[in-house]
Design a protein around this motif. Sequence first.
Motif, PDB file in Angstrom:
ATOM      1  N   VAL A 123       0.741  -1.251   0.076  1.00  0.00           N
ATOM      2  CA  VAL A 123      -0.045  -0.016   0.055  1.00  0.00           C
ATOM      3  C   VAL A 123       0.696   0.933   0.074  1.00  0.00           C
ATOM      4  O   VAL A 123       1.738   1.453   0.961  1.00  0.00           O
ATOM      5  N   GLY A 124       1.121   1.928  -1.315  1.00  0.00           N
ATOM      6  CA  GLY A 124       1.818   3.249  -1.219  1.00  0.00           C
ATOM      7  C   GLY A 124       3.348   2.455  -1.306  1.00  0.00           C
ATOM      8  O   GLY A 124       3.604   1.879  -1.934  1.00  0.00           O
ATOM      9  N   ASP A 125       3.941   3.076  -0.091  1.00  0.00           N
ATOM     10  CA  ASP A 125       5.369   2.755  -0.119  1.00  0.00           C
ATOM     11  C   ASP A 125       5.578   1.569   0.957  1.00  0.00           C
ATOM     12  O   ASP A 125       6.830   1.076   1.503  1.00  0.00           O
ATOM     13  N   ASP A 126       4.436   1.257   1.628  1.00  0.00           N
ATOM     14  CA  ASP A 126       4.546   0.307   2.707  1.00  0.00           C
ATOM     15  C   ASP A 126       3.949  -1.120   2.211  1.00  0.00           C
ATOM     16  O   ASP A 126       3.278  -1.433   1.503  1.00  0.00           O
ATOM     17  N   THR A 127       4.658  -2.299   2.974  1.00  0.00           N
ATOM     18  CA  THR A 127       4.203  -3.595   2.904  1.00  0.00           C
ATOM     19  C   THR A 127       3.611  -3.889   4.198  1.00  0.00           C
ATOM     20  O   THR A 127       3.839  -3.777   4.976  1.00  0.00           O
TER      21      THR A 127
END
Length: 219
Positions: free
Chosen positions: A200-204
């Motif tokens: 999600v976006g830059d997050d895992t």
Amino acid sequence: MPATQSPAVEDYLKTVYAHTEWQPDAITPSGLAAALGVAPSSVTEMVKKMAAQGLVQHVPYGAIRLTDAGRTRALAVVRRHRLIETWLVREMGYGWDEVHDEAEVLEHALSDRLLEAIDERLGRPARDPHGDAIPRADGTLVSEPAVRLDEAPTGHVGRVIRISDRDPAVLRELDGAGVGPGSELRVADGAGATSVTVIVGDDTRAIPRAAAAGIWISA
């Protein structure tokens, strides 16, 4: 009050409708009893009454399906529930994890006039805070092709369409993870035994499979 508009009948109709809103298998008497938290004998008696009123079709111990009249009534109740949830979040400061139980009570109490005023004030919203489509006053409903997150293949990219509101704790967890209706995500690993890994976006994020089973993303 007519039987077709009693809170109990409305709850039954809404539950039968909700069961098949996102999957094709009709609900069984035992499934309906479990969903409503009532005894199987109570379901048997109520379904008989609803069948006599032309709201459902069923055979003993078999699946329960809404008639056209039953679906029309169910959609009216669903409309009330989802508009109330939207109103509570937008106007009354509730969190999306707090509105389900309040709406369960209020959906049986609001007049049609007040519901129409709420709908107008909110700008005729198409979806509630959890992403569920809000039926229009004429009973029409706009749906979108979707896949359940726990069934999405690795590499699938989609937008979160709706999230089940049955578990407030799950909603709070997802909110903290930045996952909600409209979120764009990619399935990094859809085959995990205990979780589905998404980006999600830059997050895992690793979403437990039980929670992923209540999330639908664009197909």
